[in-house]
Design a protein around this motif. Sequence first.
Motif, PDB file in Angstrom:
ATOM      1  N   GLY A  10      -6.675  60.483   5.162  1.00  0.00           N
ATOM      2  CA  GLY A  10      -5.234  60.321   5.367  1.00  0.00           C
ATOM      3  C   GLY A  10      -4.802  58.941   4.910  1.00  0.00           C
ATOM      4  N   GLU A  11      -3.805  58.876   4.024  1.00  0.00           N
ATOM      5  CA  GLU A  11      -3.370  57.575   3.506  1.00  0.00           C
ATOM      6  C   GLU A  11      -2.672  56.776   4.602  1.00  0.00           C
ATOM      7  N   ILE A  12      -3.036  55.508   4.714  1.00  0.00           N
ATOM      8  CA  ILE A  12      -2.448  54.624   5.726  1.00  0.00           C
ATOM      9  C   ILE A  12      -1.228  53.938   5.121  1.00  0.00           C
ATOM     10  N   THR A  13      -0.040  54.298   5.652  1.00  0.00           N
ATOM     11  CA  THR A  13       1.221  53.737   5.181  1.00  0.00           C
ATOM     12  C   THR A  13       2.096  53.405   6.389  1.00  0.00           C
ATOM     13  N   ASP A  14       3.299  52.871   6.132  1.00  0.00           N
ATOM     14  CA  ASP A  14       4.230  52.601   7.236  1.00  0.00           C
ATOM     15  C   ASP A  14       4.615  53.889   7.956  1.00  0.00           C
ATOM     16  N   LYS A  15       4.737  54.978   7.177  1.00  0.00           N
ATOM     17  CA  LYS A  15       5.117  56.260   7.779  1.00  0.00           C
ATOM     18  C   LYS A  15       3.935  56.969   8.436  1.00  0.00           C
ATOM     19  N   THR A  16       2.733  56.671   7.974  1.00  0.00           N
ATOM     20  CA  THR A  16       1.524  57.290   8.552  1.00  0.00           C
ATOM     21  C   THR A  16       0.521  56.193   8.900  1.00  0.00           C
ATOM     22  N   VAL A  72       2.480  64.924   4.867  1.00  0.00           N
ATOM     23  CA  VAL A  72       2.127  63.507   4.674  1.00  0.00           C
ATOM     24  C   VAL A  72       1.092  63.364   3.565  1.00  0.00           C
ATOM     25  N   SER A  73       0.872  62.119   3.150  1.00  0.00           N
ATOM     26  CA  SER A  73      -0.049  61.847   2.044  1.00  0.00           C
ATOM     27  C   SER A  73      -1.503  61.952   2.514  1.00  0.00           C
ATOM     28  N   ASN A  98      -4.207  59.974  11.350  1.00  0.00           N
ATOM     29  CA  ASN A  98      -2.843  59.804  10.848  1.00  0.00           C
ATOM     30  C   ASN A  98      -2.435  60.933   9.917  1.00  0.00           C
ATOM     31  N   VAL A  99      -3.252  61.979   9.839  1.00  0.00           N
ATOM     32  CA  VAL A  99      -2.938  63.122   8.984  1.00  0.00           C
ATOM     33  C   VAL A  99      -2.993  64.388   9.837  1.00  0.00           C
ATOM     34  N   ALA A 100      -2.028  65.270   9.628  1.00  0.00           N
ATOM     35  CA  ALA A 100      -1.968  66.495  10.423  1.00  0.00           C
ATOM     36  C   ALA A 100      -1.472  67.645   9.561  1.00  0.00           C
TER      37      ALA A 100
END
Length: 609
Positions: free
Chosen positions: A415-421, A380-381, A362-364
């Motif tokens: 990678g932080e897991i959020t609604d956006k990621t 992204v976070s 979920n991180v790029a």
Amino acid sequence: MSNADIITLPKLLSKIPEVITHLPGLIKGSKLTKITDTSKPLGLGVAIERATSMNPNGAAVIYEDTELTYKQFNAWANRLADYLASIGLKKGDTIAVNIENRPELLATVVACAKLGVCAALINTSQRGKVLIHSFNLVKPKAAIIGEELVDAVEEVRGDLDLKDNFFCFADQNTLDNPGDVPSGYKNLASESRDCSSENPASTKQTFLRDPLFYIYTSGTTGLPKAVVFNHGRWEKAYGAFGFSALHLTKNDRIYTTLPFYHATGMVICWSSVIAPAGAVVLARKFSASGFWDDIRRHNCTAFGYVGELCRYLHEQPEKPTDKDNKIHTIVGNGLRPSIWKDFKDRFGIERVAELYASSEGNVAFTNIFNFDNTVGFSPVSYAIVKYDKERDEPVRDSKGHMTKVGKGEAGLMLGEITDKTPFDGYTDPEKTEKSIYRDVFTKGDAWFNTGDMMRDIGFRHAQFVDRLGDTFRWKGENVSTTEVEQILDGYDGIQESVVYGVEIPNTNGRAGMAQIRLTGNHKDFDFKGLCEYLKRELPAYAIPVFLRINEEAMETTGTFKHQKNKLKEQKYDLKQQNNAVYALLPGESCYQQLDEATQDGIDGGKYRF
């Protein structure tokens, strides 16, 4: 790492004029990368229809002597979608797709996307037990096979859970002539020929979280995992590369030899030209000697790469025609810092859009600002945290929280897991949970473990350092040590094996090496039989290059984990061990015992791995 690679404020400010030039695309791309609307139709099918309306008579897909306009390609995908719908396939179903790089693969994937059917993109090099596993894992309702891969499927067909609905494309230009397919398969080209060429209404029924395709990854352990790649993730890549990073136009053509069962080819390269309605130029296989001739033949202006590809091109003898090409941009991952600048200069390349991403992650990162020697910038976070390699775990403080590294330092990328990621995970919920760290910085937070060591070089830029755990990268592919160990242990005469990656000078990634314990003397062992067995059961990139013969029990930790760090350090160096070592040299069909002269040849670059 050179201190010159650290991103400073003056360096960043020097890139502002170029950023301003491409600001409209950057803004649009940024919006798409952050999309959260679950009611808006989006994804691959929607994007193809948009590109068709933008540039109906422009080239969409080019392969050998075939050139399809967007109007032709879209109509073909529509006919396939109409036929698949007519046999009862619908949104939420899965189809196994096993076709090499050719237009039929792309048309099939778009047809599935328009129906909301998930295309399971089988790795075309898989054979035997691994192929059975990949098929059965996703429970497909049908299978679409290229004639070139029918033999591989037939070898295991009796073990597949799917018993009917096997379709085939003949290994030729089936749009002009459907050809003949083997018995036991329906000819998809002829079956769909008279179906509707109109855009189906179902295209507008694919949304953010709807599955688009499965991409298989070895992840960190075990047999391949089927990673869910949904339309929302595709849309975000479409924004990042189609609008923000590459700045391509409808006149650009991106050359892609990378296999389209991988996200770099299927998602990154293709989406970057779908956005401006430009063309993708497909090659079935990579050829270092024919690469630039193909580039010139098709007037390509960009190409996709993995690190090995660039190294192979760089190792070719220099020619006066090296700069005789129209390439201005390349996109991919793994270009080594040691050749980065020389490669750009030699072939006249202006922009290297190096990236970092994974099929499941979920991180790029993307090299939007066109710096050298970096995977680029991430909006992204994320966090790069301190990692204890000896204990094989992140460092936690007295409160149980992790600590971020400083500028210039390396650590584990999260990678932080959020609604956006979001982290969409695997087909197996247990494997999904194992990839998540919780309570990392605050109680209740959740972070995806990439398994990769990265270096913080400032201003949200990073450098890739290495892969942790039980996976290593070789020939641009992730190799699961557990999977290879299972195959080795299944061969008669091998009692136990431990697999790891080792570095060979002047190569990219790590070559496979296995320490094996035999039931008898290695001089009496059937190495030829082992080679034949490994070629049946494993793709070529996963077959160990070196075998280290161990006469005693394997050395393990207190928790019964193999001591791989010491093995990696000693690798195939005969001076560091008393074990017999065997090597599978390039072009050879069997392992041979390593001696000092051959080892010197390997280290000196005599053999091209």
